[in-house]
Design a protein around this motif. Sequence first.
Motif, mmCIF file in Angstrom:
data_model
loop_
_atom_site.group_PDB
_atom_site.id
_atom_site.type_symbol
_atom_site.label_atom_id
_atom_site.label_comp_id
_atom_site.label_asym_id
_atom_site.label_seq_id
_atom_site.Cartn_x
_atom_site.Cartn_y
_atom_site.Cartn_z
ATOM 1 N N PHE A 216 137.936 47.234 -58.629
ATOM 2 C CA PHE A 216 137.404 46.133 -57.821
ATOM 3 C C PHE A 216 138.499 45.345 -57.109
ATOM 4 O O PHE A 216 138.199 44.490 -56.284
ATOM 5 C CB PHE A 216 136.596 45.172 -58.701
ATOM 6 C CG PHE A 216 135.278 45.729 -59.155
ATOM 7 C CD1 PHE A 216 134.163 45.671 -58.338
ATOM 8 C CD2 PHE A 216 135.160 46.326 -60.395
ATOM 9 C CE1 PHE A 216 132.939 46.190 -58.755
ATOM 10 C CE2 PHE A 216 133.943 46.842 -60.831
ATOM 11 C CZ PHE A 216 132.829 46.780 -60.009
ATOM 12 N N ARG A 217 139.742 45.607 -57.407
ATOM 13 C CA ARG A 217 140.806 44.730 -56.934
ATOM 14 C C ARG A 217 141.035 44.781 -55.431
ATOM 15 O O ARG A 217 141.578 43.842 -54.851
ATOM 16 C CB ARG A 217 142.106 45.064 -57.669
ATOM 17 C CG ARG A 217 142.030 44.710 -59.145
ATOM 18 C CD ARG A 217 143.338 44.947 -59.847
ATOM 19 N NE ARG A 217 143.235 44.574 -61.250
ATOM 20 C CZ ARG A 217 144.199 44.735 -62.136
ATOM 21 N NH1 ARG A 217 145.351 45.276 -61.748
ATOM 22 N NH2 ARG A 217 144.025 44.374 -63.388
ATOM 23 N N GLU A 218 140.632 45.860 -54.778
ATOM 24 C CA GLU A 218 140.866 45.966 -53.334
ATOM 25 C C GLU A 218 139.651 45.575 -52.500
ATOM 26 O O GLU A 218 139.704 45.621 -51.280
ATOM 27 C CB GLU A 218 141.281 47.403 -52.983
ATOM 28 C CG GLU A 218 142.528 47.893 -53.713
ATOM 29 C CD GLU A 218 143.746 47.037 -53.443
ATOM 30 O OE1 GLU A 218 143.857 46.513 -52.314
ATOM 31 O OE2 GLU A 218 144.578 46.873 -54.351
ATOM 32 N N LYS A 219 138.560 45.220 -53.150
ATOM 33 C CA LYS A 219 137.336 44.894 -52.416
ATOM 34 C C LYS A 219 137.082 43.393 -52.428
ATOM 35 O O LYS A 219 137.313 42.715 -53.431
ATOM 36 C CB LYS A 219 136.133 45.605 -53.049
ATOM 37 C CG LYS A 219 136.305 47.108 -53.231
ATOM 38 C CD LYS A 219 136.392 47.853 -51.913
ATOM 39 C CE LYS A 219 136.516 49.348 -52.159
ATOM 40 N NZ LYS A 219 136.613 50.125 -50.911
ATOM 41 N N GLY A 220 136.582 42.901 -51.327
ATOM 42 C CA GLY A 220 136.128 41.519 -51.316
ATOM 43 C C GLY A 220 134.844 41.415 -52.123
ATOM 44 O O GLY A 220 133.941 42.244 -51.978
ATOM 45 N N LEU A 221 134.753 40.420 -52.994
ATOM 46 C CA LEU A 221 133.598 40.306 -53.888
ATOM 47 C C LEU A 221 132.939 38.943 -53.737
ATOM 48 O O LEU A 221 133.567 37.901 -53.954
ATOM 49 C CB LEU A 221 134.033 40.523 -55.339
ATOM 50 C CG LEU A 221 132.949 40.390 -56.405
ATOM 51 C CD1 LEU A 221 131.839 41.426 -56.196
ATOM 52 C CD2 LEU A 221 133.557 40.531 -57.803
ATOM 53 N N MET A 222 131.655 38.949 -53.373
ATOM 54 C CA MET A 222 130.848 37.739 -53.262
ATOM 55 C C MET A 222 129.804 37.761 -54.370
ATOM 56 O O MET A 222 129.243 38.808 -54.679
ATOM 57 C CB MET A 222 130.175 37.684 -51.883
ATOM 58 C CG MET A 222 131.180 37.646 -50.736
ATOM 59 S SD MET A 222 130.555 38.336 -49.175
ATOM 60 C CE MET A 222 129.081 37.366 -48.920
ATOM 61 N N ILE A 223 129.552 36.588 -54.961
ATOM 62 C CA ILE A 223 128.627 36.507 -56.088
ATOM 63 C C ILE A 223 127.479 35.562 -55.760
ATOM 64 O O ILE A 223 127.690 34.400 -55.376
ATOM 65 C CB ILE A 223 129.350 36.023 -57.365
ATOM 66 C CG1 ILE A 223 130.412 37.037 -57.785
ATOM 67 C CG2 ILE A 223 128.360 35.779 -58.495
ATOM 68 C CD1 ILE A 223 129.859 38.393 -58.185
ATOM 69 N N ASN A 224 126.251 36.060 -55.923
ATOM 70 C CA ASN A 224 125.065 35.222 -55.763
ATOM 71 C C ASN A 224 124.445 34.933 -57.135
ATOM 72 O O ASN A 224 124.981 35.319 -58.152
ATOM 73 C CB ASN A 224 124.058 35.873 -54.802
ATOM 74 C CG ASN A 224 123.637 37.270 -55.244
ATOM 75 O OD1 ASN A 224 123.362 37.524 -56.414
ATOM 76 N ND2 ASN A 224 123.577 38.198 -54.296
ATOM 77 N N LYS A 225 123.334 34.254 -57.157
ATOM 78 C CA LYS A 225 122.639 33.839 -58.387
ATOM 79 C C LYS A 225 123.515 32.942 -59.253
ATOM 80 O O LYS A 225 123.392 32.930 -60.491
ATOM 81 C CB LYS A 225 122.174 35.060 -59.190
ATOM 82 C CG LYS A 225 121.210 35.969 -58.459
ATOM 83 C CD LYS A 225 119.893 35.267 -58.167
ATOM 84 C CE LYS A 225 118.869 36.219 -57.571
ATOM 85 N NZ LYS A 225 119.226 36.675 -56.210
ATOM 86 N N VAL A 226 124.397 32.180 -58.628
ATOM 87 C CA VAL A 226 125.284 31.271 -59.361
ATOM 88 C C VAL A 226 124.476 30.215 -60.121
ATOM 89 O O VAL A 226 124.855 29.779 -61.208
ATOM 90 C CB VAL A 226 126.276 30.604 -58.390
ATOM 91 C CG1 VAL A 226 127.155 29.583 -59.090
ATOM 92 C CG2 VAL A 226 127.132 31.677 -57.704
ATOM 93 N N TYR A 227 123.349 29.813 -59.538
ATOM 94 C CA TYR A 227 122.464 28.838 -60.182
ATOM 95 C C TYR A 227 121.315 29.510 -60.942
ATOM 96 O O TYR A 227 120.433 28.814 -61.444
ATOM 97 C CB TYR A 227 121.845 27.909 -59.139
ATOM 98 C CG TYR A 227 122.780 26.916 -58.490
ATOM 99 C CD1 TYR A 227 124.111 26.762 -58.879
ATOM 100 C CD2 TYR A 227 122.307 26.102 -57.457
ATOM 101 C CE1 TYR A 227 124.943 25.847 -58.259
ATOM 102 C CE2 TYR A 227 123.138 25.171 -56.838
ATOM 103 C CZ TYR A 227 124.451 25.055 -57.233
ATOM 104 O OH TYR A 227 125.263 24.136 -56.613
ATOM 105 N N ALA A 228 121.302 30.848 -61.002
ATOM 106 C CA ALA A 228 120.207 31.586 -61.654
ATOM 107 C C ALA A 228 118.862 31.196 -61.053
ATOM 108 O O ALA A 228 117.981 30.643 -61.722
ATOM 109 C CB ALA A 228 120.202 31.368 -63.166
ATOM 110 N N ALA A 229 118.714 31.508 -59.760
ATOM 111 C CA ALA A 229 117.476 31.205 -59.028
ATOM 112 C C ALA A 229 117.148 29.715 -59.058
ATOM 113 O O ALA A 229 115.974 29.320 -59.056
ATOM 114 C CB ALA A 229 116.307 32.026 -59.573
ATOM 115 N N GLY A 230 118.172 28.879 -59.073
ATOM 116 C CA GLY A 230 117.973 27.435 -59.021
ATOM 117 C C GLY A 230 117.641 26.787 -60.352
ATOM 118 O O GLY A 230 117.360 25.581 -60.399
#
Length: 385
Positions: A216-230
Amino acid sequence: MRGVRASKKPVLSWRNNGGMFALRYRELGRTRIRVSEIGFGTIPVLKGNVPVLPDYYNLEEEEALEVMEAAFRLGCNLYDTAIVPEYGDAEVKLGKFAARVGREKLILSDKARFFDGNEMYQAVETSCKNLGTYADLYFVHQVDAEHEEEVFGAGGALDALAELKEEGRIRFAGIASHYYDTLLRGAKDSRVDVLQGSGNILERGMLERIQREDAFREKGLMINKVYAAGLLPSFFPVRTLIGGVLSYPVSCALIGLGTKEQVGAAMAWDTQKEAGALPSFEEVLSVLEKWYGPIACDRCQRCVCPYGTEIHTIFRQFQYYFMGKDYWALKKLGLGIEESASWCLSCTQMPCMKQCPWKIRIPDEMQKVRDLVRARDTQLQRGDR
């Protein structure tokens, strides 16, 4: 790690209630793009109801643009959306917002749930028309095991994105998935520039695995569900939720934002100085235990079931039921739980328990989930709510 190095110096700072705050930026893998540590998720600014989504804010166009602009003024430069009608009209609104503030000032992230190459190619063309411009990042959305071979195979959606990238229709190609194995395959594929996964301080298992995997070190990584669907902001401070995710090797935490107040809560603080230590998984569970009996599952996805049951997804729905999305969670739990629980009782192999790092008594928990669904079904039949 290339994809997560924060800039040494804040690019933008501002004053709020007498204090100085600064949203920081991180490199997005090998793309040479620097993105704000907090990105704007556009689901809450859509208008109308979308079949796969619950009710949101139903913002009119001008109000939606004002909310997006509030985030922009606080330093946000990454805005994530999806093709119409998957995210309602959010894609169209984002295009109008980009034209208002200046396209060159934003990183536009878009996606579509098409797995065939021809369909994906057409989807990107439609998205560009809706946006009125190109997309910096374009993802194959919601890739799962059932569609993985089609997406990654010859003539699949990933091939289409690679072709569109060569043609200059998009800048970078990505895979978005809630499944670790799918993201790992994307991390090892040279056609993939960026990845979008999910996780939070409760559902941290995939983030833990990503942190230990060099691919994973060479890929840009975005994370969703930070709030667990609010749901999690009802139990934990927003700063704890965002700071927890940003403590992992990610480029950007995507937050669904529908009001200026939510924008301020998410962005008006110094992500370097005020992001405290990540609470342990046990500490997170201890907070939830004040409200219900949580299952000690962090969704690491090691619980492979010989019958094909997605144990970690069932456990997630159980948690979400008690955290506030009772009807939505129960509806999903009711799809096959009787059969799954029965299989679990008769299974003699138990590979799920052997692989579980938290030593969960999975058959017992599956029966607990089944009993919840049965009890709730009985209540609904009686007319109770």
